[in-house]
Design a protein around this motif. Structure first.
Motif, PDB file in Angstrom:
ATOM      1  N   ARG A 125       4.272   6.210  14.923  1.00 58.71           N
ATOM      2  CA  ARG A 125       3.905   7.323  15.801  1.00 58.71           C
ATOM      3  C   ARG A 125       3.056   8.316  15.015  1.00 58.71           C
ATOM      4  O   ARG A 125       3.390   8.649  13.878  1.00 58.71           O
ATOM      5  CB  ARG A 125       5.168   8.052  16.282  1.00 58.71           C
ATOM      6  CG  ARG A 125       6.151   7.173  17.005  1.00 58.71           C
ATOM      7  CD  ARG A 125       5.687   6.911  18.389  1.00 58.71           C
ATOM      8  NE  ARG A 125       6.752   6.380  19.212  1.00 58.71           N
ATOM      9  CZ  ARG A 125       6.573   5.970  20.457  1.00 58.71           C
ATOM     10  NH1 ARG A 125       5.362   6.016  20.990  1.00 58.71           N
ATOM     11  NH2 ARG A 125       7.565   5.512  21.160  1.00 58.71           N
ATOM     12  N   GLN A 126       2.009   8.795  15.664  1.00 59.37           N
ATOM     13  CA  GLN A 126       1.128   9.756  15.004  1.00 59.37           C
ATOM     14  C   GLN A 126       1.574  11.166  15.421  1.00 59.37           C
ATOM     15  O   GLN A 126       1.475  11.521  16.599  1.00 59.37           O
ATOM     16  CB  GLN A 126      -0.331   9.522  15.428  1.00 59.37           C
ATOM     17  CG  GLN A 126      -0.833   8.116  15.144  1.00 59.37           C
ATOM     18  CD  GLN A 126      -0.947   7.823  13.656  1.00 59.37           C
ATOM     19  OE1 GLN A 126      -1.257   8.693  12.856  1.00 59.37           O
ATOM     20  NE2 GLN A 126      -0.675   6.579  13.273  1.00 59.37           N
ATOM     21  N   SER A 186      12.203   9.462   9.415  1.00 55.86           N
ATOM     22  CA  SER A 186      11.532   8.492  10.294  1.00 55.86           C
ATOM     23  C   SER A 186      11.432   7.121   9.633  1.00 55.86           C
ATOM     24  O   SER A 186      11.152   6.133  10.310  1.00 55.86           O
ATOM     25  CB  SER A 186      10.131   8.984  10.674  1.00 55.86           C
ATOM     26  OG  SER A 186       9.289   8.982   9.542  1.00 55.86           O
ATOM     27  N   ASP A 222       0.355  10.950  19.107  1.00 55.81           N
ATOM     28  CA  ASP A 222       1.441  10.803  20.076  1.00 55.81           C
ATOM     29  C   ASP A 222       2.104  12.141  20.377  1.00 55.81           C
ATOM     30  O   ASP A 222       2.661  12.329  21.447  1.00 55.81           O
ATOM     31  CB  ASP A 222       2.504   9.846  19.522  1.00 55.81           C
ATOM     32  CG  ASP A 222       1.957   8.441  19.363  1.00 55.81           C
ATOM     33  OD1 ASP A 222       1.571   7.847  20.374  1.00 55.81           O
ATOM     34  OD2 ASP A 222       1.868   7.958  18.215  1.00 55.81           O
ATOM     35  N   MET A 243       9.031  11.274  22.271  1.00 53.06           N
ATOM     36  CA  MET A 243       7.934  10.316  22.188  1.00 53.06           C
ATOM     37  C   MET A 243       8.292   8.987  22.833  1.00 53.06           C
ATOM     38  O   MET A 243       7.432   8.258  23.304  1.00 53.06           O
ATOM     39  CB  MET A 243       7.541  10.111  20.722  1.00 53.06           C
ATOM     40  CG  MET A 243       6.702  11.259  20.200  1.00 53.06           C
ATOM     41  SD  MET A 243       6.011  10.922  18.593  1.00 53.06           S
ATOM     42  CE  MET A 243       7.415  11.180  17.545  1.00 53.06           C
ATOM     43  N   ASN A 244       9.580   8.676  22.845  1.00 51.10           N
ATOM     44  CA  ASN A 244      10.004   7.404  23.453  1.00 51.10           C
ATOM     45  C   ASN A 244      10.144   7.494  24.957  1.00 51.10           C
ATOM     46  O   ASN A 244      10.266   6.481  25.626  1.00 51.10           O
ATOM     47  CB  ASN A 244      11.366   6.966  22.878  1.00 51.10           C
ATOM     48  CG  ASN A 244      11.206   6.499  21.461  1.00 51.10           C
ATOM     49  OD1 ASN A 244      10.184   5.929  21.109  1.00 51.10           O
ATOM     50  ND2 ASN A 244      12.195   6.772  20.637  1.00 51.10           N
ATOM     51  N   GLN A 255       6.077  -2.133  16.192  1.00 48.94           N
ATOM     52  CA  GLN A 255       5.367  -0.988  16.775  1.00 48.94           C
ATOM     53  C   GLN A 255       4.577  -0.243  15.704  1.00 48.94           C
ATOM     54  O   GLN A 255       5.073  -0.060  14.589  1.00 48.94           O
ATOM     55  CB  GLN A 255       6.375  -0.020  17.390  1.00 48.94           C
ATOM     56  CG  GLN A 255       6.931  -0.506  18.710  1.00 48.94           C
ATOM     57  CD  GLN A 255       7.717   0.567  19.416  1.00 48.94           C
ATOM     58  OE1 GLN A 255       8.268   1.453  18.771  1.00 48.94           O
ATOM     59  NE2 GLN A 255       7.755   0.498  20.711  1.00 48.94           N
ATOM     60  N   ASP A 308      11.680  12.466  18.427  1.00 49.60           N
ATOM     61  CA  ASP A 308      11.583  11.009  18.536  1.00 49.60           C
ATOM     62  C   ASP A 308      11.915  10.581  19.970  1.00 49.60           C
ATOM     63  O   ASP A 308      11.251   9.725  20.551  1.00 49.60           O
ATOM     64  CB  ASP A 308      12.537  10.352  17.542  1.00 49.60           C
ATOM     65  CG  ASP A 308      12.114   8.930  17.205  1.00 49.60           C
ATOM     66  OD1 ASP A 308      10.921   8.739  16.889  1.00 49.60           O
ATOM     67  OD2 ASP A 308      12.937   8.007  17.292  1.00 49.60           O
ATOM     68  N   HIS A 366       8.469   5.196  10.563  1.00 48.29           N
ATOM     69  CA  HIS A 366       8.090   5.079  11.979  1.00 48.29           C
ATOM     70  C   HIS A 366       7.161   6.205  12.427  1.00 48.29           C
ATOM     71  O   HIS A 366       6.585   6.139  13.502  1.00 48.29           O
ATOM     72  CB  HIS A 366       9.342   5.060  12.857  1.00 48.29           C
ATOM     73  CG  HIS A 366      10.154   3.833  12.667  1.00 48.29           C
ATOM     74  ND1 HIS A 366       9.745   2.600  13.097  1.00 48.29           N
ATOM     75  CD2 HIS A 366      11.346   3.640  12.054  1.00 48.29           C
ATOM     76  CE1 HIS A 366      10.655   1.696  12.770  1.00 48.29           C
ATOM     77  NE2 HIS A 366      11.641   2.298  12.136  1.00 48.29           N
ATOM     78  N   TRP A 367       7.085   7.245  11.652  1.00 44.69           N
ATOM     79  CA  TRP A 367       6.174   8.341  11.979  1.00 44.69           C
ATOM     80  C   TRP A 367       5.081   8.422  10.918  1.00 44.69           C
ATOM     81  O   TRP A 367       5.363   8.283   9.722  1.00 44.69           O
ATOM     82  CB  TRP A 367       6.900   9.698  11.940  1.00 44.69           C
ATOM     83  CG  TRP A 367       7.799   9.986  13.093  1.00 44.69           C
ATOM     84  CD1 TRP A 367       8.297   9.107  14.009  1.00 44.69           C
ATOM     85  CD2 TRP A 367       8.342  11.268  13.435  1.00 44.69           C
ATOM     86  NE1 TRP A 367       9.120   9.740  14.890  1.00 44.69           N
ATOM     87  CE2 TRP A 367       9.163  11.075  14.563  1.00 44.69           C
ATOM     88  CE3 TRP A 367       8.225  12.543  12.916  1.00 44.69           C
ATOM     89  CZ2 TRP A 367       9.850  12.124  15.166  1.00 44.69           C
ATOM     90  CZ3 TRP A 367       8.913  13.585  13.515  1.00 44.69           C
ATOM     91  CH2 TRP A 367       9.711  13.372  14.637  1.00 44.69           C
TER      92      TRP A 367
END
Lengths: 116, 345
Positions: B11-12, B34, B59, B132-133, B8, B129, B37-38
């Protein structure tokens, strides 16, 4: 002689606990009656205008209520739209004698002959 | 710039805060938490944030409520208009119920206090998190089922929640108090205790609302909730078996016999304060109802600006064949619609 709308507001829409009431005519003009200071005619006009504008957004494609009541901690605002373009707003204190009169007044307004 | 460690893309996430020190803390802490991941962005003004939004698909935007010039709530309103699909969260150092309501009404999904410790950052990271998911369409599928009062009570008890269940129809108002997953009190008409609980659960129709817990006037019930519900089910069956056709069903004082129940609950939806569906019964379009609830909250805030009548509680709609209620509270959004049934002869 007062016009029928104004007369109706004076005669009927003033039970104890009513803060104010107003009508928006089909031509966009207002007839408002303030009962308590907290609810002056200018605010009633704003409420009516706001609801007239937002009504389509809130209920869009979902519901077409005969009337709607926005209940806040200290008061309730009842909006009653008519198919001919008239719109009624009644503002009452929560837990006042005016609350039970909202439905009968709404019914009465819907059946009222207000002319053009 | 962080990079993704799995398939993936990162995430922004944009933080908007006029305190450079806090933005630095955010980058340090959430960068570590993160683990790539971020991808973290910072903006110290609303202008800078808007500029970034034009250039970069984000995001999540996390906004400080107290900013000079354009404050967080105004900025949220602006974001809601320009980027309606963007997830938005507000952070504040000074939380109040008034601010919380205003932020949620302005479209924030969450209202969070600024973290001050490592644990605080961890907790906020987990919330953001998770947000966002969360995909609404997937979230409510599989939750669709017929719901009864017993189901709601069971859900609250299993979750070890504390809440008050308000049950009403046109004749009766009753309350069931649940504290830490235990049923501790029930009251309806002139009854209290187990008898009230049983009679309330035997009501043939009506509506209910889950409201925040408040201490009951007394603790009239004890014992495992499972047994209490089983006993209530037995009493309900007994009442149903004894019912004489044509006789009214519930007395407002004793909750036992007379008066005709003339409404049926058609649709129920209970959501978290952020609009996450928690419970759903025969709701024809959950997404549409969530949108309605959020729209109602926004417009109620606008009406409240004109006439300050305190916190908004609910919108009641009188429909041609029944009623619908949209209740929007900071911690709970509830939609219930009932239809009128023909009165018994």
């Amino acid at each position: 002689m007062k016009d029928p709308a104004q007369q109706w507001l004076v005669d009927r829409a003033s039970p104890p606990g009513m803060l104010g009431c107003g009508l928006r005519r089909p031509d966009g003009k207002f007839v408002c009656r303030s009962v308590e200071e907290i609810c002056p005619p200018a605010k009633l006009e704003k409420l009516l205008e706001q609801f007239a504008t937002l009504r389509a957004v809130v209920f869009a494609g979902r519901f077409s209520p005969r009337w709607s009541t926005w209940a806040f901690e200290q008061g309730q605002i009842r909006f009653v739209p008519r198919s001919d373009g008239w719109l009624l707003a009644l503002v009452v204190r929560t837990e006042s004698d005016a609350l039970p009169s909202l439905d009968p007044l709404s019914q009465e307004f819907l059946a009222l002959d207000l002319g053009r | 710039m962080a990079s993704a460690t799995n398939n993936q893309p990162p995430r922004q996430v944009l933080f908007v805060d006029d305190e450079p020190d806090f933005l630095l803390l955010v980058k340090e802490n959430f960068g570590v938490l993160s683990a790539g991941h971020w991808c973290l962005h910072g903006a110290s003004t609303a202008d800078a944030a808007l500029e970034l939004l034009k250039q970069q698909k984000l995001d999540l935007v996390v906004v400080d409520v107290n900013m000079p010039l354009l404050d967080g709530i105004q900025f949220l309103n602006l974001l809601a208009k320009r980027f309606p699909d963007l997830k938005k969260v507000t952070l504040t150092a000074f939380a109040s119920e008034e601010k919380r309501s205003a932020c949620l009404a302005a479209g924030a999904e969450l209202f969070i206090e600024k973290p001050h410790s490592d644990e605080g950052f961890k907790s906020v990271y987990a919330m953001l998190d998770d947000l966002m998911n969360w995909v609404p369409q997937q979230g409510f599928q599989g939750m669709l089922r017929r719901v009864g009062l017993q189901d709601v009570i069971q859900m609250e008890c299993l979750g070890r929640n504390s809440s008050v269940l308000e049950i009403y129809n046109e004749h009766v108002l009753g309350r069931i108090y649940i504290e830490d997953g235990n049923i501790i009190h029930a009251a309806g008409g002139e009854l209290t205790g187990e008898r009230a609980l049983q009679r309330l659960l035997a009501l043939p129709g009506g509506s209910f609302e889950l409201v925040p817990f408040e201490a009951p006037p007394e603790n009239s019930i004890s014992g495992p909730w499972e047994f209490l519900l089983m006993e209530a089910a037995r009493v309900r069956d007994e009442i149903a078996a004894q019912k004489i056709p044509g006789e009214p069903e519930v007395d407002p004082k004793t909750l036992a016999a007379p008066t005709t129940v003339s409404v049926r609950v058609m649709e129920t939806l209970i959501c978290s304060g952020t609009g996450k569906p928690l419970y759903d019964a025969e709701c024809t379009n959950v997404e549409s109802r969530v949108t309605l609830l959020k729209t109602v909250a926004q417009h109620a805030a606008q009406l409240a600006q004109i006439l300050p009548l305190g916190n908004f509680d609910r919108l009641e709609m009188q429909l041609a064949d029944g009623r619908a209620i949209a209740q929007t509270r900071p911690d709970r959004l509830v939609f219930v619609s009932v239809t009128n049934l023909p009165a018994s002869p």
